[in-house]
Design a protein around this motif. Structure first.
Motif, PDB file in Angstrom:
ATOM      1  N   LEU A  93       0.912  -1.346   0.267  1.00  0.00           N
ATOM      2  CA  LEU A  93      -0.028  -0.108   0.012  1.00  0.00           C
ATOM      3  C   LEU A  93       0.977   1.080   0.180  1.00  0.00           C
ATOM      4  O   LEU A  93       1.799   1.312   0.467  1.00  0.00           O
ATOM      5  N   PRO A  94       0.407   2.372  -0.699  1.00  0.00           N
ATOM      6  CA  PRO A  94       1.209   3.623  -0.592  1.00  0.00           C
ATOM      7  C   PRO A  94       1.105   4.162   0.932  1.00  0.00           C
ATOM      8  O   PRO A  94       0.157   3.803   1.649  1.00  0.00           O
ATOM      9  N   GLY A  95       2.120   4.568   1.495  1.00  0.00           N
ATOM     10  CA  GLY A  95       2.210   5.211   2.810  1.00  0.00           C
ATOM     11  C   GLY A  95       2.419   4.039   3.765  1.00  0.00           C
ATOM     12  O   GLY A  95       3.531   3.100   3.317  1.00  0.00           O
ATOM     13  N   MET A  96       2.044   3.660   4.886  1.00  0.00           N
ATOM     14  CA  MET A  96       2.128   2.513   5.792  1.00  0.00           C
ATOM     15  C   MET A  96       1.378   1.336   4.910  1.00  0.00           C
ATOM     16  O   MET A  96       0.574   1.227   4.418  1.00  0.00           O
ATOM     17  N   ASP A  97       2.554   0.276   5.124  1.00  0.00           N
ATOM     18  CA  ASP A  97       2.222  -0.846   4.280  1.00  0.00           C
ATOM     19  C   ASP A  97       1.352  -1.614   5.002  1.00  0.00           C
ATOM     20  O   ASP A  97       0.863  -1.451   6.071  1.00  0.00           O
ATOM     21  N   GLY A  98       0.675  -3.060   4.556  1.00  0.00           N
ATOM     22  CA  GLY A  98      -0.204  -3.702   5.000  1.00  0.00           C
ATOM     23  C   GLY A  98       0.135  -4.478   6.114  1.00  0.00           C
ATOM     24  O   GLY A  98      -0.421  -4.876   7.218  1.00  0.00           O
ATOM     25  N   LEU A  99       1.594  -4.790   6.237  1.00  0.00           N
ATOM     26  CA  LEU A  99       1.966  -5.488   7.331  1.00  0.00           C
ATOM     27  C   LEU A  99       2.029  -4.485   8.727  1.00  0.00           C
ATOM     28  O   LEU A  99       1.673  -4.955   9.902  1.00  0.00           O
ATOM     29  N   ALA A 100       2.427  -3.163   8.432  1.00  0.00           N
ATOM     30  CA  ALA A 100       2.503  -2.400   9.478  1.00  0.00           C
ATOM     31  C   ALA A 100       1.035  -2.141   9.888  1.00  0.00           C
ATOM     32  O   ALA A 100       0.884  -2.035  11.030  1.00  0.00           O
ATOM     33  N   ALA A 101       0.195  -2.023   9.011  1.00  0.00           N
ATOM     34  CA  ALA A 101      -1.216  -1.728   9.481  1.00  0.00           C
ATOM     35  C   ALA A 101      -1.824  -3.001   9.983  1.00  0.00           C
ATOM     36  O   ALA A 101      -2.564  -2.550  10.844  1.00  0.00           O
ATOM     37  N   THR A 102      -1.422  -4.216   9.726  1.00  0.00           N
ATOM     38  CA  THR A 102      -1.956  -5.274  10.358  1.00  0.00           C
ATOM     39  C   THR A 102      -1.535  -5.466  11.761  1.00  0.00           C
ATOM     40  O   THR A 102      -2.143  -5.449  12.812  1.00  0.00           O
ATOM     41  N   ALA A 103      -0.168  -4.922  12.158  1.00  0.00           N
ATOM     42  CA  ALA A 103       0.311  -4.839  13.575  1.00  0.00           C
ATOM     43  C   ALA A 103      -0.390  -3.681  14.301  1.00  0.00           C
ATOM     44  O   ALA A 103      -0.636  -3.945  15.438  1.00  0.00           O
ATOM     45  N   VAL A 104      -0.737  -2.503  13.656  1.00  0.00           N
ATOM     46  CA  VAL A 104      -1.436  -1.505  14.243  1.00  0.00           C
ATOM     47  C   VAL A 104      -2.843  -2.044  14.748  1.00  0.00           C
ATOM     48  O   VAL A 104      -3.169  -1.856  15.990  1.00  0.00           O
ATOM     49  N   LEU A 105      -3.541  -2.773  13.847  1.00  0.00           N
ATOM     50  CA  LEU A 105      -4.655  -3.203  14.211  1.00  0.00           C
ATOM     51  C   LEU A 105      -4.803  -4.353  15.524  1.00  0.00           C
ATOM     52  O   LEU A 105      -5.491  -4.542  16.285  1.00  0.00           O
ATOM     53  N   LYS A 106      -3.638  -5.063  15.390  1.00  0.00           N
ATOM     54  CA  LYS A 106      -3.605  -6.428  16.492  1.00  0.00           C
ATOM     55  C   LYS A 106      -3.198  -5.650  17.825  1.00  0.00           C
ATOM     56  O   LYS A 106      -3.129  -6.374  18.718  1.00  0.00           O
ATOM     57  N   ARG A 107      -2.469  -4.432  17.644  1.00  0.00           N
ATOM     58  CA  ARG A 107      -2.416  -3.919  19.051  1.00  0.00           C
ATOM     59  C   ARG A 107      -3.747  -3.002  19.616  1.00  0.00           C
ATOM     60  O   ARG A 107      -3.447  -2.672  20.758  1.00  0.00           O
ATOM     61  N   ASP A 108      -4.527  -2.867  18.872  1.00  0.00           N
ATOM     62  CA  ASP A 108      -5.818  -2.159  19.282  1.00  0.00           C
ATOM     63  C   ASP A 108      -6.600  -3.028  19.836  1.00  0.00           C
ATOM     64  O   ASP A 108      -7.344  -3.964  19.221  1.00  0.00           O
ATOM     65  N   PRO A 109      -7.054  -2.946  21.080  1.00  0.00           N
ATOM     66  CA  PRO A 109      -8.304  -3.841  21.764  1.00  0.00           C
ATOM     67  C   PRO A 109      -9.468  -3.848  20.692  1.00  0.00           C
ATOM     68  O   PRO A 109     -10.207  -4.822  20.908  1.00  0.00           O
ATOM     69  N   ARG A 110      -9.851  -2.781  20.245  1.00  0.00           N
ATOM     70  CA  ARG A 110     -11.092  -2.551  19.509  1.00  0.00           C
ATOM     71  C   ARG A 110     -10.921  -3.621  17.934  1.00  0.00           C
ATOM     72  O   ARG A 110     -12.091  -4.109  17.635  1.00  0.00           O
ATOM     73  N   THR A 111      -9.796  -3.760  17.664  1.00  0.00           N
ATOM     74  CA  THR A 111      -9.529  -4.397  16.342  1.00  0.00           C
ATOM     75  C   THR A 111      -8.708  -5.713  16.177  1.00  0.00           C
ATOM     76  O   THR A 111      -8.839  -6.580  15.382  1.00  0.00           O
ATOM     77  N   ARG A 112      -8.349  -5.966  17.486  1.00  0.00           N
ATOM     78  CA  ARG A 112      -7.242  -7.096  17.627  1.00  0.00           C
ATOM     79  C   ARG A 112      -7.710  -8.579  17.254  1.00  0.00           C
ATOM     80  O   ARG A 112      -7.157  -9.364  16.933  1.00  0.00           O
ATOM     81  N   ASP A 113      -9.224  -8.705  17.388  1.00  0.00           N
ATOM     82  CA  ASP A 113      -9.782  -9.777  17.170  1.00  0.00           C
ATOM     83  C   ASP A 113     -10.421 -10.281  15.936  1.00  0.00           C
ATOM     84  O   ASP A 113     -11.089 -11.122  15.454  1.00  0.00           O
ATOM     85  N   ILE A 114     -10.153  -8.908  15.211  1.00  0.00           N
ATOM     86  CA  ILE A 114     -10.618  -9.367  13.530  1.00  0.00           C
ATOM     87  C   ILE A 114      -9.748  -9.752  12.715  1.00  0.00           C
ATOM     88  O   ILE A 114      -8.395  -9.572  12.813  1.00  0.00           O
ATOM     89  N   PRO A 115     -10.201 -11.120  12.154  1.00  0.00           N
ATOM     90  CA  PRO A 115      -9.008 -11.827  11.340  1.00  0.00           C
ATOM     91  C   PRO A 115      -8.460 -10.870  10.109  1.00  0.00           C
ATOM     92  O   PRO A 115      -9.564 -10.281   9.558  1.00  0.00           O
ATOM     93  N   VAL A 116      -7.309 -10.917   9.767  1.00  0.00           N
ATOM     94  CA  VAL A 116      -6.905 -10.115   8.798  1.00  0.00           C
ATOM     95  C   VAL A 116      -6.077 -11.007   7.651  1.00  0.00           C
ATOM     96  O   VAL A 116      -5.213 -11.754   8.177  1.00  0.00           O
ATOM     97  N   VAL A 117      -6.530 -11.105   6.602  1.00  0.00           N
ATOM     98  CA  VAL A 117      -5.993 -12.041   5.380  1.00  0.00           C
ATOM     99  C   VAL A 117      -5.123 -11.264   4.726  1.00  0.00           C
ATOM    100  O   VAL A 117      -5.591 -10.192   4.173  1.00  0.00           O
ATOM    101  N   ALA A 118      -4.001 -11.598   4.352  1.00  0.00           N
ATOM    102  CA  ALA A 118      -3.115 -10.591   3.605  1.00  0.00           C
ATOM    103  C   ALA A 118      -3.331 -10.942   2.048  1.00  0.00           C
ATOM    104  O   ALA A 118      -3.505 -12.079   1.634  1.00  0.00           O
ATOM    105  N   LEU A 119      -3.355  -9.968   1.361  1.00  0.00           N
ATOM    106  CA  LEU A 119      -3.430 -10.228  -0.157  1.00  0.00           C
ATOM    107  C   LEU A 119      -2.345  -9.387  -0.768  1.00  0.00           C
ATOM    108  O   LEU A 119      -2.013  -8.573  -0.565  1.00  0.00           O
ATOM    109  N   THR A 120      -1.500 -10.353  -1.422  1.00  0.00           N
ATOM    110  CA  THR A 120      -0.272  -9.934  -2.034  1.00  0.00           C
ATOM    111  C   THR A 120       0.310 -10.653  -3.281  1.00  0.00           C
ATOM    112  O   THR A 120      -0.272 -12.028  -3.446  1.00  0.00           O
ATOM    113  N   ALA A 121       0.826 -10.268  -4.081  1.00  0.00           N
ATOM    114  CA  ALA A 121       1.536 -10.939  -5.219  1.00  0.00           C
ATOM    115  C   ALA A 121       2.535 -11.917  -4.750  1.00  0.00           C
ATOM    116  O   ALA A 121       3.411 -12.815  -5.556  1.00  0.00           O
TER     117      ALA A 121
END
Ligand code: MN
Length: 138
Positions: free
Chosen positions: A56-84
């Protein structure tokens, strides 16, 4: 109410494909073109699943996933990576960042539908299918 799925993807073609397939299956699709927008939507909408482009432009998907996993509001949402990228190192990185699964692009529709159904259930009846090699669970 249909399950909400958030797709964070900056490529319009990939986003449209994912949206079309998911909406045809009965899911409600939320879309973001960058990580900041996606993280904001994840917090406010709390989708059942997030499909995360890793490039992704700017913050990439791995960094964004890490942010989501640190937040109690979003940490339980499964994240599936999409990548070539499909190298072992990429899978390790995705797992380390907190991704539940990994879908390689170009998207194989049968595998894509199965992965989504496995994680959030089907909003309506769909035939059972087997996993294909396009999905690598990390
Ligand atoms: Mn991208």
């Amino acid at each position: 109410m249909a399950d909400k799925i958030l797709v964070i993807e900056d490529n319009p073609t990939n986003l449209r494909l994912a949206r079309d397939v998911l909406e045809a299956l009965g899911y409600t699709v939320l879309a973001a073109e960058n990580a900041d927008e996606g993280i904001g939507l994840a917090k406010t909408e709390v989708p059942a699943l997030i499909l995360m482009d890793l490039s992704l432009p700017g913050m990439d998907g791995l960094a964004a996933t890490a942010v989501l996993k640190r937040d109690p509001r979003t940490r339980d949402i499964p994240v599936v990576a999409l990548t070539a990228h499909a190298m072992e190192k990429d899978r390790e990185n995705a797992r380390a960042a907190g991704c539940t699964g990994y879908i390689t692009k170009p998207i194989d529709l049968k595998s894509f539908r199965q992965t989504v159904a496995d994680l959030v259930g089907r909003p309506r009846a769909a035939p059972a299918g087997s996993r294909s090699g396009h999905i690598l669970v990390v």
